[in-house]
Design a protein around this motif. Structure first.
Motif, PDB file in Angstrom:
ATOM      1  N   ILE A   1       0.836  -1.205   0.000  1.00 62.10           N
ATOM      2  CA  ILE A   1       0.000   0.000   0.000  1.00 62.10           C
ATOM      3  C   ILE A   1       0.869   1.252   0.000  1.00 62.10           C
ATOM      4  O   ILE A   1       0.612   2.219  -0.732  1.00 62.10           O
ATOM      5  N   ALA A   2       1.935   1.238   0.822  1.00 59.27           N
ATOM      6  CA  ALA A   2       2.849   2.387   0.849  1.00 59.27           C
ATOM      7  C   ALA A   2       3.510   2.577  -0.513  1.00 59.27           C
ATOM      8  O   ALA A   2       3.655   3.714  -0.998  1.00 59.27           O
ATOM      9  N   ILE A   3       3.914   1.473  -1.135  1.00 62.07           N
ATOM     10  CA  ILE A   3       4.531   1.553  -2.466  1.00 62.07           C
ATOM     11  C   ILE A   3       3.556   2.144  -3.475  1.00 62.07           C
ATOM     12  O   ILE A   3       3.927   2.984  -4.310  1.00 62.07           O
ATOM     13  N   TYR A   4       2.289   1.724  -3.398  1.00 63.73           N
ATOM     14  CA  TYR A   4       1.296   2.234  -4.342  1.00 63.73           C
ATOM     15  C   TYR A   4       1.141   3.754  -4.219  1.00 63.73           C
ATOM     16  O   TYR A   4       1.110   4.466  -5.232  1.00 63.73           O
ATOM     17  N   TYR A   5       1.060   4.257  -2.984  1.00 67.67           N
ATOM     18  CA  TYR A   5       0.867   5.700  -2.815  1.00 67.67           C
ATOM     19  C   TYR A   5       2.117   6.481  -3.219  1.00 67.67           C
ATOM     20  O   TYR A   5       2.020   7.605  -3.742  1.00 67.67           O
TER      21      TYR A   5
ATOM     22  N   LEU B   1       6.058  -1.415 -12.338  1.00 70.05           N
ATOM     23  CA  LEU B   1       6.261  -2.832 -12.031  1.00 70.05           C
ATOM     24  C   LEU B   1       7.740  -3.204 -12.119  1.00 70.05           C
ATOM     25  O   LEU B   1       8.265  -3.928 -11.269  1.00 70.05           O
ATOM     26  N   VAL B   2       8.425  -2.713 -13.158  1.00 72.22           N
ATOM     27  CA  VAL B   2       9.850  -3.003 -13.299  1.00 72.22           C
ATOM     28  C   VAL B   2      10.625  -2.467 -12.103  1.00 72.22           C
ATOM     29  O   VAL B   2      11.504  -3.149 -11.543  1.00 72.22           O
ATOM     30  N   LEU B   3      10.298  -1.247 -11.672  1.00 72.00           N
ATOM     31  CA  LEU B   3      10.968  -0.658 -10.512  1.00 72.00           C
ATOM     32  C   LEU B   3      10.734  -1.484  -9.252  1.00 72.00           C
ATOM     33  O   LEU B   3      11.661  -1.755  -8.482  1.00 72.00           O
ATOM     34  N   CYS B   4       9.495  -1.892  -9.040  1.00 73.78           N
ATOM     35  CA  CYS B   4       9.159  -2.641  -7.822  1.00 73.78           C
ATOM     36  C   CYS B   4       9.823  -4.014  -7.802  1.00 73.78           C
ATOM     37  O   CYS B   4      10.273  -4.474  -6.745  1.00 73.78           O
ATOM     38  N   TYR B   5       9.880  -4.669  -8.950  1.00 71.91           N
ATOM     39  CA  TYR B   5      10.453  -6.009  -8.990  1.00 71.91           C
ATOM     40  C   TYR B   5      11.977  -6.008  -8.906  1.00 71.91           C
ATOM     41  O   TYR B   5      12.568  -6.969  -8.421  1.00 71.91           O
ATOM     42  N   SER B   6      12.612  -4.951  -9.373  1.00 69.60           N
ATOM     43  CA  SER B   6      14.074  -4.975  -9.502  1.00 69.60           C
ATOM     44  C   SER B   6      14.815  -4.165  -8.442  1.00 69.60           C
ATOM     45  O   SER B   6      15.977  -4.486  -8.144  1.00 69.60           O
ATOM     46  N   CYS B   7      14.172  -3.144  -7.870  1.00 73.18           N
ATOM     47  CA  CYS B   7      14.915  -2.257  -6.963  1.00 73.18           C
ATOM     48  C   CYS B   7      15.368  -2.966  -5.683  1.00 73.18           C
ATOM     49  O   CYS B   7      16.434  -2.662  -5.152  1.00 73.18           O
TER      50      CYS B   7
ATOM     51  N   LYS C   1      -1.727  -6.272  -9.473  1.00 71.51           N
ATOM     52  CA  LYS C   1      -3.134  -5.875  -9.386  1.00 71.51           C
ATOM     53  C   LYS C   1      -3.287  -4.552  -8.650  1.00 71.51           C
ATOM     54  O   LYS C   1      -4.071  -3.687  -9.061  1.00 71.51           O
ATOM     55  N   ILE C   2      -2.532  -4.361  -7.575  1.00 71.69           N
ATOM     56  CA  ILE C   2      -2.623  -3.115  -6.814  1.00 71.69           C
ATOM     57  C   ILE C   2      -2.154  -1.927  -7.653  1.00 71.69           C
ATOM     58  O   ILE C   2      -2.782  -0.857  -7.657  1.00 71.69           O
ATOM     59  N   ILE C   3      -1.047  -2.102  -8.375  1.00 71.21           N
ATOM     60  CA  ILE C   3      -0.479  -0.987  -9.137  1.00 71.21           C
ATOM     61  C   ILE C   3      -1.291  -0.687 -10.397  1.00 71.21           C
ATOM     62  O   ILE C   3      -1.519   0.473 -10.748  1.00 71.21           O
ATOM     63  N   MET C   4      -1.761  -1.736 -11.092  1.00 73.04           N
ATOM     64  CA  MET C   4      -2.465  -1.526 -12.360  1.00 73.04           C
ATOM     65  C   MET C   4      -3.891  -1.007 -12.172  1.00 73.04           C
ATOM     66  O   MET C   4      -4.419  -0.295 -13.018  1.00 73.04           O
ATOM     67  N   GLY C   5      -4.543  -1.370 -11.083  1.00 70.14           N
ATOM     68  CA  GLY C   5      -5.917  -0.921 -10.878  1.00 70.14           C
ATOM     69  C   GLY C   5      -6.842  -1.442 -11.957  1.00 70.14           C
ATOM     70  O   GLY C   5      -6.932  -2.638 -12.200  1.00 70.14           O
ATOM     71  N   ASP C   6      -7.554  -0.532 -12.625  1.00 69.11           N
ATOM     72  CA  ASP C   6      -8.514  -0.941 -13.657  1.00 69.11           C
ATOM     73  C   ASP C   6      -8.037  -0.601 -15.073  1.00 69.11           C
ATOM     74  O   ASP C   6      -8.847  -0.518 -16.001  1.00 69.11           O
ATOM     75  N   LYS C   7      -6.738  -0.427 -15.260  1.00 72.82           N
ATOM     76  CA  LYS C   7      -6.196  -0.114 -16.586  1.00 72.82           C
ATOM     77  C   LYS C   7      -5.971  -1.415 -17.352  1.00 72.82           C
ATOM     78  O   LYS C   7      -4.903  -2.035 -17.291  1.00 72.82           O
ATOM     79  N   HIS C   8      -6.980  -1.850 -18.095  1.00 74.76           N
ATOM     80  CA  HIS C   8      -6.979  -3.157 -18.749  1.00 74.76           C
ATOM     81  C   HIS C   8      -5.824  -3.331 -19.723  1.00 74.76           C
ATOM     82  O   HIS C   8      -5.266  -4.417 -19.844  1.00 74.76           O
TER      83      HIS C   8
END
Length: 287
Positions: free
Chosen positions: A132-136, A150-156, A222-229
């Motif tokens: 949640i903190a990452i999302y905000y 997503l790339v930043l979150c997976y690799s950092c 899912k948290i980061i993408m939201g509803d952007k299909h």
């Protein structure tokens, strides 16, 4: 006495093989069921021929990639999104993990042990605690719903998983580093031109683990993408196919998509399992 011993040994081996055979069937049965029902001609979730379909078709795979009547099913786009994110994350994570591992294995500096202990403590906390903190934070920078996020979150944070790779580098004699240093090589040159060419097993292991994470992740994506299909990954797309609004319509496509997602990982493991096992076993030493 000898005959009795041989009988007990053959009996114990037979029992072990039976147990292993049953475990193998239990393990492979879901995948066989998935493949068979991805080819099932009858639509819907529940059918009378629950175990073995009577008619087969490739129509569901065609619909998955060629497009169906519903424009919201965009599996090719989701597949490409996931592949791009997984590839970029894999490259960045692999370089980060190997560089950190080599530094902790070869370099000696004042806070080395402290940094290693901090990294191990941080690794004990489950990742979902910070989602949640990452999302905000991403939302503040305008990166929510973006594949770059997503790339930043997976690799950092990948460098925190240095333990196995460090264990492997500890098995490489330091005399090689010392000889290269005498010849005038820098630490950077030693890492890239001497250590890495000798470390194929751990490089393969790191590449596989770094690729599988983004390829199969659902919660963070899912948290980061939201509803952007359009920016969905395959994990989010597959979950959408079996939600209450679509499971009757897209259940067969969901089965086909699950098979398609499993194929790249399966082929990678079959091709590189030798190096994967070598990397895990050699990286298990204490350093």
């Amino acid at each position: 006495m000898i005959k009795s011993y041989k009988f007990r040994r053959h009996l114990s081996n037979a029992i072990i093989y039976v147990i292993l055979g049953v475990m193998c069937l239990i393990w492979i049965a879901p995948f066989v069921y998935l493949v068979l029902h991805s080819l099932r001609a009858d639509g819907g979730v529940l059918t009378n021929d629950a175990l073995l379909p009577k008619r087969f078709t490739f129509e569901h795979y065609v619909d998955l990639f060629a497009g169906s009547a519903d424009s919201s099913l965009n599996f090719p786009r989701w597949f490409v999104n996931t592949f791009v994110v997984a590839c970029f994350s894999c490259v960045i994570s692999t370089i980060s993990v190997l560089a950190v591992s080599y530094a902790f294995s070869r370099l000696r500096f004042g806070i080395r042990k402290t940094l290693m202990n901090i990294a191990m403590i941080l690794g004990m906390f489950p990742g979902f605690m910070t989602m949640i903190a990452i999302y905000y934070l991403l939302k503040i920078f305008g990166l929510d719903g973006n594949l770059i996020a997503l790339v930043l979150c997976y690799s950092c944070g990948a460098g925190l998983g240095f333990q196995v790779s460090k264990g492997f580098f500890d098995t490489i004699p330091r005399a090689l580093d010392e000889a290269a240093t005498i010849d005038g090589a820098t630490k950077n040159q030693i890492f890239w031109k001497i250590i890495l060419p000798m470390s194929k097993p751990i490089v393969v292991y790191t590449v596989l683990t770094a690729f599988i994470g983004p390829w199969t992740d659902f919660i963070l994506a899912k948290i980061i993408m939201g509803d952007k299909h359009d920016n969905y990954t395959v994990a989010i797309g597959l979950q959408m196919m079996i939600d209450p609004d679509h499971k009757t319509q897209w259940f067969q496509e969901f089965m086909a998509g699950s098979v398609v997602v499993a194929v790249p990982i399966t082929l990678l493991f079959l091709k590189m399992q030798k190096y994967y096992v070598e990397g895990v076993t050699a990286g298990g030493v204490k350093g």
